[in-house]
Structure formats: structure tokens, C-alpha cells
Design an enzyme around this catalytic site. Structure first.
Site, PDB file in Angstrom:
ATOM      1  N   ASP A 185       0.799  -1.223   0.000  1.00 52.30           N
ATOM      2  CA  ASP A 185       0.000   0.000   0.000  1.00 52.30           C
ATOM      3  C   ASP A 185       0.836   1.279   0.000  1.00 52.30           C
ATOM      4  OD1 ASP A 185      -2.594  -0.983  -0.271  1.00 52.30           O
ATOM      5  OD2 ASP A 185      -2.658  -1.578   1.832  1.00 52.30           O
ATOM      6  N   ASP A 194      -6.692  -4.880  -4.895  1.00 51.61           N
ATOM      7  CA  ASP A 194      -6.459  -3.488  -4.463  1.00 51.61           C
ATOM      8  C   ASP A 194      -5.132  -2.940  -4.989  1.00 51.61           C
ATOM      9  OD1 ASP A 194      -7.731  -5.375  -2.803  1.00 51.61           O
ATOM     10  OD2 ASP A 194      -7.774  -4.031  -1.097  1.00 51.61           O
TER      11      ASP A 194
HETATM   12  N1  GLY Z   1      -7.146  -1.993   0.472  1.00 56.53           N
HETATM   13  C1  GLY Z   1      -7.909  -2.477   1.557  1.00 56.53           C
HETATM   14  C2  GLY Z   1      -9.320  -2.127   1.459  1.00 56.53           C
HETATM   15  O1  GLY Z   1      -9.803  -1.709   0.418  1.00 56.53           O
HETATM   16  O2  GLY Z   1      -9.995  -2.264   2.471  1.00 56.53           O
END
Ligand code: GLY
Length: 373
Positions: A94, A155
């Protein structure tokens, strides 16, 4: 009311509310809220994956208003995030969410070399998570036992723009090459024939073989988590914007058509498109993220196709405005009914990335956006 006027009025409401909210949250990194008050991740979890969204909002507000307070607050959070940048075990895939919206946003506006340095360190770490045999970027960490070394999640498509940015900045194609290889893997391993997406695909990290899929934050294995679907819509559109590779636009459209076809007439989106019929659980963040993706797809296609995507984005945003936005300036968050995961206690609450993407979508419609991806 004509859409342009509607979007302009929403933008004004966001700006008016944000001024009051910022003034009483000067030193916080918000994630969720209690009784209308933002929490603060500064001390509770500086590594938390959402810590870039508030600085991202602040930079978008600065772009629209040129109010120095927003800029100062965003810079303060960027500097706080250095504590995370130097914690190897606190970093994961992330990095895009955390540093594109903070340091790289700052760099885009100010050309501050310290911000560039942060962005490049974050990009280098993200590139280092690439598994060359399976051609995927590893998502999460584990406690050193390697148990999630083969896990990739949809994601991650949203973190790839950090790699595209790093290649653009350095003229070193390696970062973008990794992004494209991950995107190709995601298109083939995550996207199902009907356009729906898996949240988690588990690869054998030694051979690259697909072992299994997991339901992740959705209802169950084989179901369709709506925010994951939205990450695919926007994420593949972003890979197309950076590469002009037509297959990414096709994949973004495929994911978008699934999202649009499954959205109820109300325009309010369930947590999982395959959750039980008697379950009313919603996730407003999925609508806001999908709206951003649909607008970007619309920008890449000719008329009249463009209007299909724009009109649906506006439908989602209007449904949020009319039903799920809190415009009371005495409460901090805007978007209501945001859900972390189907099987998580944080259901139908407020989450900072809901506000971020709602703002970003409205900024796109009103020409105010600082493009951060
Ligand atoms: N990237 C984690 C979520 O969307 O909760």
C-alpha cells in the site's frame, strides 16, 4: 438541476465543511470517527494503509482553494509518515496509497526534493515486493513465516501508479515494467469471465502456480466484494492512462460493466454483489471509488459511449449525496455507511477513503482535480 450545477454545489458544500473540519483537526491523521469526531492514527498506527488519504484530501482542497492551512497540514502528515517509511515491517504493497497522496502530491505541486526522495523510496520498496516467477506484487506481510508470500490482492492495482510515476521521474523503465507485469497477471488471474473479480489470489511463491482464491473482505470465496470490484474498475483505467495499453482499458470496462449491472436501482451499493438477498449491508466507499474509475474510463472513450460511464458515475454520486452524505459542519466525516469488510465489526461507519474518493470524483466533474495517480 443540471449535473454541472449540482456538482458545483456539492463541491462548495465540501469546501465549506472541510474548512471547519480542518480547523479542529489540525494535527490528526484520521481513519474513522466516533460520535462525529475523527480519530488519529499518528500514535495508534503510523503504518496504517489509509494514512495517505487525509493528506490527499488536503492537497485536493489546497488545489481548489489555495488555502495555506491545507498545505501545511498535508506537509505535517507527510513528515510524520517518515516513521513508517523507515520501518521495513510496517511497509507493504500500500505504499502507493500512502505516498502518492502525500509526498508525491507535494512533489507534483512544489518540486520539493525531500518529497521526491520519499516517493522514490516508497516506489523502490514496492518494486521489491515483485515475485518474478509468479509475476505479481506481494500484498501483505506476515509474522516472518512466509505464509502470505504468495498472496496478491486486487487493491494493488491502485498502487501501481507509484511505479509508473517512478519510471516517469527517472527514465528507468524497471518500475513501469513491474507494474505492467503485475497488471497482466491481475487481468488473467483475478478477473472472471463475467467481469467480476476475486479479492485475493494465492500463488505458490516458489513456482508461480495459482493455488486458490480467497473471499477476503467480501462475503465468501467466489463472491464479489464491491470495493474490490471498484479497485479493479479504477485501477485498470489508471494502468491504461499510464501505458495506453488497450487491454487495460478493455479490462477496466469489463469490470465496470459488471459493477453497473449489479448496482441496485437505488444507486446504493452492497458490500458484496453476491451477499445474501436479505442482507442490506452497504459500502459507500465502493460507489465513490467506482465513480472515479467510471469518469476516467469515460474520458478515454468517444461520445456517445462516454456518457454511459459519466451518467452512471453521476448516478452513484447523486445517490451518495442524497442519502449518505452528512453536511453538518459540526461532524468531521462526510460519507456514511462505509464498510471495512463483510465479516468485520467496522460496518456502515465512516472511513477516510470514502471521503477522499467522493471529493476526488466531484473534483473531476468540476475541473478542480489535482491528478494524483
Ligand atoms: N485496500 C484495503 C481495502 O480496500 O480495504
Amino acid at each position: 438541476m443540471a449535473t454541472d450545477e449540482w456538482a458545483r454545489q456539492i463541491a462548495e458544500k465540501i469546501i465549506a465543511k472541510s474548512q471547519a473540519v480542518a480547523a479542529r483537526n489540525l494535527h490528526k491523521i484520521p481513519y474513522t470517527s466516533t460520535d462525529g469526531c475523527f480519530d488519529d492514527k499518528t500514535t495508534s498506527d503510523i503504518n496504517w494503509w489509509t494514512n495517505g488519504f487525509y493528506p490527499g484530501m488536503l492537497w485536493q482542497l489546497y488545489q481548489a482553494t489555495k488555502d495555506q492551512q491545507y498545505r501545511d497540514m498535508a506537509v505535517e502528515i507527510e513528515e510524520k509518515l517518515d516513521r513508517s517509511l523507515f520501518q521495513y515491517n510496517g511497509l507493504d504493497h500500500d505504499n502507493g496509497f500512502k505516498w502518492l497522496l502525500s509526498a508525491v502530491a507535494n512533489y507534483r505541486i512544489t518540486k520539493n526534493p525531500a518529497s521526491w526522495n520519499r516517493g522514490m523510496l516508497a516506489a523502490s520498496h514496492l518494486a521489491g515486493r515483485f515475485n518474478p516467477i509468479g509475476q505479481f506484487i506481494r500484498a501483505w506481510n506476515d509474522s516472518g513465516d512466509g505464509s502470505r508470500a504468495g498472496w496478491a490482492i486486487i487493491d494493488c492495482m491502485m498502487n501501481l501508479p507509484l511505479l509508473y510515476w517512478a519510471s516517469e521521474e527517472t527514465n528507468d523503465p524497471r518500475f513501469a515494467q513491474i507494474a505492467r507485469m503485475h497488471a497482466d497477471t491481475a487481468a488473467s488471474a483475478f478477473v472472471r469471465p463475467d467481469g467480476s473479480v476475486n479479492h485475493i489470489v494465492e500463488f505458490d511463491p516458489a513456482t508461480g502456480e495459482i493455488l486458490r482464491t480467497h473471499g477476503g473482505q467480501g462475503y465468501a470465496q467466489g463472491s464479489t466484494w464491491s470495493r474490490g470490484q471498484a479497485w479493479a474498475v479504477y485501477g485498470f483505467a489508471l494502468s491504461y492512462l499510464h501505458t495506453r495499453e488497450a487491454s487495460y482499458l478493455d479490462t477496466a470496462k469489463k469490470a465496470a460493466h459488471y459493477f453497473m449491472a449489479c448496482t441496485p436501482e437505488s444507486g446504493l451499493v452492497p458490500v458484496d454483489f453476491r451477499q445474501p438477498a436479505d442482507c442490506t449491508l452497504e459500502d459507500s466507499t465502493a460507489s465513490a471509488i467506482a465513480a472515479c474509475g467510471l469518469i476516467e474510463i469515460g474520458n478515454c472513450v468517444p461520445e456517445p459511449e462516454k456518457q454511459v460511464y459519466y451518467n452512471f458515475a453521476k448516478k452513484l454520486l447523486r445517490a451518495l449525496d442524497e442519502n449518505r452524505c452528512c453536511w453538518n459542519p459540526d461532524t468531521d466525516p462526510i460519507l456514511q455507511k462505509c464498510t471495512v469488510a463483510f465479516h468485520d465489526p467496522m460496518r456502515e461507519t465512516t472511513i477516510i477513503y470514502g471521503d477522499y474518493f467522493f471529493l476526488e470524483a466531484i473534483w473531476k466533474l468540476t475541473g478542480k482535480e489535482l491528478f494524483l495517480w
